[in-house]
Design a protein around this motif. Structure first.
Motif, PDB file in Angstrom:
ATOM      1  N   THR A 118      50.757 -49.737-100.353  1.00  0.00           N
ATOM      2  CA  THR A 118      50.524 -48.459-100.382  1.00  0.00           C
ATOM      3  C   THR A 118      49.037 -48.087-100.485  1.00  0.00           C
ATOM      4  OG1 THR A 118      50.669 -47.940-102.851  1.00  0.00           O
ATOM      5  CG2 THR A 118      52.759 -47.822-101.532  1.00  0.00           C
ATOM      6  N   VAL A 119      48.461 -47.089 -99.882  1.00  0.00           N
ATOM      7  CA  VAL A 119      47.088 -46.806 -99.998  1.00  0.00           C
ATOM      8  C   VAL A 119      46.659 -45.890-101.164  1.00  0.00           C
ATOM      9  CG1 VAL A 119      45.306 -45.557 -98.412  1.00  0.00           C
ATOM     10  CG2 VAL A 119      47.111 -46.782 -97.219  1.00  0.00           C
ATOM     11  N   THR A 120      45.779 -46.515-101.957  1.00  0.00           N
ATOM     12  CA  THR A 120      45.368 -45.715-102.910  1.00  0.00           C
ATOM     13  C   THR A 120      44.249 -44.788-102.802  1.00  0.00           C
ATOM     14  OG1 THR A 120      43.740 -47.788-103.674  1.00  0.00           O
ATOM     15  CG2 THR A 120      46.172 -47.736-104.569  1.00  0.00           C
ATOM     16  N   ARG A 121      43.303 -45.127-101.958  1.00  0.00           N
ATOM     17  CA  ARG A 121      42.090 -44.392-101.597  1.00  0.00           C
ATOM     18  C   ARG A 121      41.505 -44.654-100.218  1.00  0.00           C
ATOM     19  NH1 ARG A 121      36.970 -46.011-103.501  1.00  0.00           N
ATOM     20  NH2 ARG A 121      36.842 -47.737-104.482  1.00  0.00           N
ATOM     21  N   LEU A 164      34.338 -53.755-104.665  1.00  0.00           N
ATOM     22  CA  LEU A 164      35.957 -54.044-104.993  1.00  0.00           C
ATOM     23  C   LEU A 164      36.083 -55.160-105.788  1.00  0.00           C
ATOM     24  CD1 LEU A 164      37.154 -52.895-101.391  1.00  0.00           C
ATOM     25  CD2 LEU A 164      37.478 -51.468-103.502  1.00  0.00           C
ATOM     26  N   PRO A 165      37.294 -55.259-106.567  1.00  0.00           N
ATOM     27  CA  PRO A 165      37.520 -56.294-107.388  1.00  0.00           C
ATOM     28  C   PRO A 165      38.025 -57.292-106.439  1.00  0.00           C
ATOM     29  CG  PRO A 165      38.596 -54.389-108.190  1.00  0.00           C
ATOM     30  CD  PRO A 165      37.906 -53.976-107.043  1.00  0.00           C
ATOM     31  N   MET A 166      38.037 -58.629-106.877  1.00  0.00           N
ATOM     32  CA  MET A 166      38.331 -60.010-106.015  1.00  0.00           C
ATOM     33  C   MET A 166      39.697 -59.740-105.769  1.00  0.00           C
ATOM     34  SD  MET A 166      36.013 -62.030-104.986  1.00  0.00           S
ATOM     35  CE  MET A 166      34.275 -62.561-105.360  1.00  0.00           C
ATOM     36  N   GLY A 167      40.060 -59.960-104.705  1.00  0.00           N
ATOM     37  CA  GLY A 167      41.699 -60.196-104.320  1.00  0.00           C
ATOM     38  C   GLY A 167      42.034 -58.723-103.796  1.00  0.00           C
ATOM     39  N   THR A 168      41.238 -57.558-103.776  1.00  0.00           N
ATOM     40  CA  THR A 168      41.748 -56.359-103.388  1.00  0.00           C
ATOM     41  C   THR A 168      41.843 -56.397-101.984  1.00  0.00           C
ATOM     42  OG1 THR A 168      40.258 -55.119-104.894  1.00  0.00           O
ATOM     43  CG2 THR A 168      40.882 -54.005-103.134  1.00  0.00           C
ATOM     44  N   LYS A 169      43.162 -55.799-101.410  1.00  0.00           N
ATOM     45  CA  LYS A 169      43.499 -55.678-100.060  1.00  0.00           C
ATOM     46  C   LYS A 169      43.144 -54.445 -99.525  1.00  0.00           C
ATOM     47  CE  LYS A 169      47.604 -58.557-100.918  1.00  0.00           C
ATOM     48  NZ  LYS A 169      49.303 -58.746-100.809  1.00  0.00           N
ATOM     49  N   VAL A 170      42.333 -54.686 -98.188  1.00  0.00           N
ATOM     50  CA  VAL A 170      42.001 -53.642 -97.568  1.00  0.00           C
ATOM     51  C   VAL A 170      42.335 -53.725 -95.820  1.00  0.00           C
ATOM     52  CG1 VAL A 170      39.744 -52.419 -96.600  1.00  0.00           C
ATOM     53  CG2 VAL A 170      39.751 -53.530 -98.958  1.00  0.00           C
ATOM     54  N   LYS A 171      42.479 -52.255 -95.336  1.00  0.00           N
ATOM     55  CA  LYS A 171      42.867 -51.984 -94.123  1.00  0.00           C
ATOM     56  C   LYS A 171      41.626 -51.437 -93.473  1.00  0.00           C
ATOM     57  CE  LYS A 171      47.753 -51.735 -93.764  1.00  0.00           C
ATOM     58  NZ  LYS A 171      49.040 -51.012 -93.146  1.00  0.00           N
ATOM     59  N   ILE A 172      41.151 -51.500 -91.962  1.00  0.00           N
ATOM     60  CA  ILE A 172      40.345 -50.905 -91.571  1.00  0.00           C
ATOM     61  C   ILE A 172      41.019 -50.436 -90.248  1.00  0.00           C
ATOM     62  CG2 ILE A 172      37.994 -50.963 -90.337  1.00  0.00           C
ATOM     63  CD1 ILE A 172      37.599 -53.866 -91.928  1.00  0.00           C
ATOM     64  N   PRO A 173      41.547 -49.239 -90.208  1.00  0.00           N
ATOM     65  CA  PRO A 173      42.611 -48.893 -88.983  1.00  0.00           C
ATOM     66  C   PRO A 173      42.048 -48.498 -87.876  1.00  0.00           C
ATOM     67  CG  PRO A 173      42.549 -47.336 -90.910  1.00  0.00           C
ATOM     68  CD  PRO A 173      41.914 -48.416 -91.333  1.00  0.00           C
ATOM     69  N   ASP A 178      46.517 -52.374 -88.300  1.00  0.00           N
ATOM     70  CA  ASP A 178      47.253 -52.600 -89.680  1.00  0.00           C
ATOM     71  C   ASP A 178      46.804 -53.956 -90.159  1.00  0.00           C
ATOM     72  OD1 ASP A 178      48.806 -50.393 -89.686  1.00  0.00           O
ATOM     73  OD2 ASP A 178      50.347 -51.119 -88.389  1.00  0.00           O
ATOM     74  N   ARG A 179      45.971 -54.754 -89.656  1.00  0.00           N
ATOM     75  CA  ARG A 179      45.591 -56.045 -90.218  1.00  0.00           C
ATOM     76  C   ARG A 179      45.010 -55.855 -91.451  1.00  0.00           C
ATOM     77  NH1 ARG A 179      40.579 -59.575 -87.699  1.00  0.00           N
ATOM     78  NH2 ARG A 179      42.070 -59.415 -85.887  1.00  0.00           N
ATOM     79  N   ILE A 180      45.133 -56.651 -92.568  1.00  0.00           N
ATOM     80  CA  ILE A 180      44.886 -56.571 -93.785  1.00  0.00           C
ATOM     81  C   ILE A 180      43.861 -57.705 -94.206  1.00  0.00           C
ATOM     82  CG2 ILE A 180      45.493 -56.949 -96.319  1.00  0.00           C
ATOM     83  CD1 ILE A 180      48.504 -55.900 -95.397  1.00  0.00           C
ATOM     84  N   PHE A 181      43.005 -57.278 -94.779  1.00  0.00           N
ATOM     85  CA  PHE A 181      41.724 -57.953 -95.123  1.00  0.00           C
ATOM     86  C   PHE A 181      41.758 -58.258 -96.855  1.00  0.00           C
ATOM     87  CE2 PHE A 181      40.359 -56.281 -91.429  1.00  0.00           C
ATOM     88  CZ  PHE A 181      39.744 -57.337 -90.471  1.00  0.00           C
ATOM     89  N   ILE A 182      41.231 -59.173 -97.138  1.00  0.00           N
ATOM     90  CA  ILE A 182      41.265 -59.522 -98.638  1.00  0.00           C
ATOM     91  C   ILE A 182      39.837 -59.775 -99.212  1.00  0.00           C
ATOM     92  CG2 ILE A 182      42.226 -61.136-100.721  1.00  0.00           C
ATOM     93  CD1 ILE A 182      44.437 -61.757 -98.762  1.00  0.00           C
ATOM     94  N   VAL A 183      39.371 -59.269-100.198  1.00  0.00           N
ATOM     95  CA  VAL A 183      38.095 -59.357-100.846  1.00  0.00           C
ATOM     96  C   VAL A 183      37.877 -60.728-101.314  1.00  0.00           C
ATOM     97  CG1 VAL A 183      36.376 -58.444-102.514  1.00  0.00           C
ATOM     98  CG2 VAL A 183      37.696 -56.698-100.966  1.00  0.00           C
ATOM     99  N   ARG A 184      37.189 -61.647-100.770  1.00  0.00           N
ATOM    100  CA  ARG A 184      37.045 -63.037-101.558  1.00  0.00           C
ATOM    101  C   ARG A 184      35.697 -63.512-101.596  1.00  0.00           C
ATOM    102  NH1 ARG A 184      41.001 -64.431 -97.199  1.00  0.00           N
ATOM    103  NH2 ARG A 184      43.094 -64.660 -98.198  1.00  0.00           N
ATOM    104  N   ILE A 215      37.872 -47.034 -94.464  1.00  0.00           N
ATOM    105  CA  ILE A 215      38.795 -48.491 -94.746  1.00  0.00           C
ATOM    106  C   ILE A 215      39.656 -47.661 -95.752  1.00  0.00           C
ATOM    107  CG2 ILE A 215      36.834 -49.879 -94.719  1.00  0.00           C
ATOM    108  CD1 ILE A 215      36.786 -49.909 -97.874  1.00  0.00           C
ATOM    109  N   GLN A 216      40.835 -48.289 -95.806  1.00  0.00           N
ATOM    110  CA  GLN A 216      42.014 -48.020 -96.673  1.00  0.00           C
ATOM    111  C   GLN A 216      42.098 -48.979 -97.818  1.00  0.00           C
ATOM    112  OE1 GLN A 216      45.298 -47.393 -94.270  1.00  0.00           O
ATOM    113  NE2 GLN A 216      44.941 -45.374 -93.475  1.00  0.00           N
ATOM    114  N   ILE A 217      42.186 -48.574 -98.981  1.00  0.00           N
ATOM    115  CA  ILE A 217      42.312 -49.663 -99.992  1.00  0.00           C
ATOM    116  C   ILE A 217      43.629 -49.474-100.508  1.00  0.00           C
ATOM    117  CG2 ILE A 217      41.319 -50.068-102.483  1.00  0.00           C
ATOM    118  CD1 ILE A 217      38.777 -48.850-101.627  1.00  0.00           C
ATOM    119  N   LEU A 218      44.276 -50.996-100.524  1.00  0.00           N
ATOM    120  CA  LEU A 218      45.572 -50.869-100.909  1.00  0.00           C
ATOM    121  C   LEU A 218      45.926 -51.405-102.203  1.00  0.00           C
ATOM    122  CD1 LEU A 218      46.572 -52.587 -97.509  1.00  0.00           C
ATOM    123  CD2 LEU A 218      46.453 -50.249 -97.946  1.00  0.00           C
ATOM    124  N   LYS A 219      47.083 -50.823-102.548  1.00  0.00           N
ATOM    125  CA  LYS A 219      47.506 -51.328-104.095  1.00  0.00           C
ATOM    126  C   LYS A 219      48.473 -52.442-103.949  1.00  0.00           C
ATOM    127  CE  LYS A 219      49.725 -49.723-108.230  1.00  0.00           C
ATOM    128  NZ  LYS A 219      50.517 -48.181-108.863  1.00  0.00           N
TER     129      LYS A 219
END
Length: 219
Positions: A118-121, A164-173, A178-184, A215-219
């Protein structure tokens, strides 16, 4: 006895010896007729009953064969129809009478972790791209800040972001749907609100350039 007496007196006058012979013959005829007639009648009735039973059995067997043939034809017709209905009609879990089917479908739907995100912000940021090169990273270009080997992974789903914290999932629609990126990984400290996308090819990173997108920050 009356018949014998009649024959003796009125029809043919016979001697005593002839009377005895005639009487014996007539007695044998009556004995044979009276003794075997019931047996023959019973045998005839039994044979008739057996014939009726055999005919009924043949009729019943023929009827069973016809019924089986009709059932087989009906099965051949109904099977493709059932397959067609099943392939053209989606399963409604709310009205399905099979709890096993509903359960398996629910598990399949929920087994995809992306469907639960789900998109948090949402925020707008500057987006760039980088490669695993010493000049762009450090002396271990394939290893990200959290120890992930992007070169071995080989999939362009890693981003660097300081906010963003490590491991945060992000979308750039706007750019990737709908591809999901991960902060690493992390960037230079001066880029506090920038997102850097890891790419395998240097030419692709240069061609990407600098973009601004939500960007959409996911939970």
């Amino acid at each position: 006895m009356k018949i014998l007496q009649l024959i003796k007196e009125e029809v043919v006058p016979l001697s005593r010896k002839q009377n005895i012979v005639l009487f014996t013959i007539i007695a044998c005829i009556f004995q044979f007729t009276l003794f075997y007639a019931p047996a023959l009648a019973a045998e005839a009735v039994q044979n008739a009953s057996a014939a009726d039973f055999s005919q009924e059995t043949l009729i019943s067997n023929d009827s069973m064969v016809k019924d089986a043939s009709m059932d087989a034809e009906a099965a051949k017709v109904s099977q493709p129809l059932a397959i067609q209905i099943a392939s053209s009609s989606p399963v409604n879990l709310a009205t399905s009478t099979s709890p096993e089917l509903a359960s398996s479908t629910i598990v399949t739907a929920s087994s995809n972790p992306e469907s639960l995100e789900t998109v948090t912000r949402t925020t707008t940021v500057t987006i760039t791209a980088y490669n695993s090169e010493v000049g762009q990273t450090d002396d271990s270009p394939c290893i990200t800040a959290n120890g992930f080997n992007v070169c071995k992974h080989g999939i362009e789903d890693t981003i660097a972001a300081n906010f963003l914290p490590m491991g945060t999932k992000v979308k750039i629609p706007d750019l990737y749907g709908d591809r999901i990126f991960i902060v690493r990984d992390r960037m230079n400290k001066k880029h506090a609100t920038r997102v850097d996308i890891w790419m395998k090819d240097r030419h692709s990173a240069i061609q990407f350039g600098v973009k601004t997108a939500k960007i959409q920050i996911l939970k």
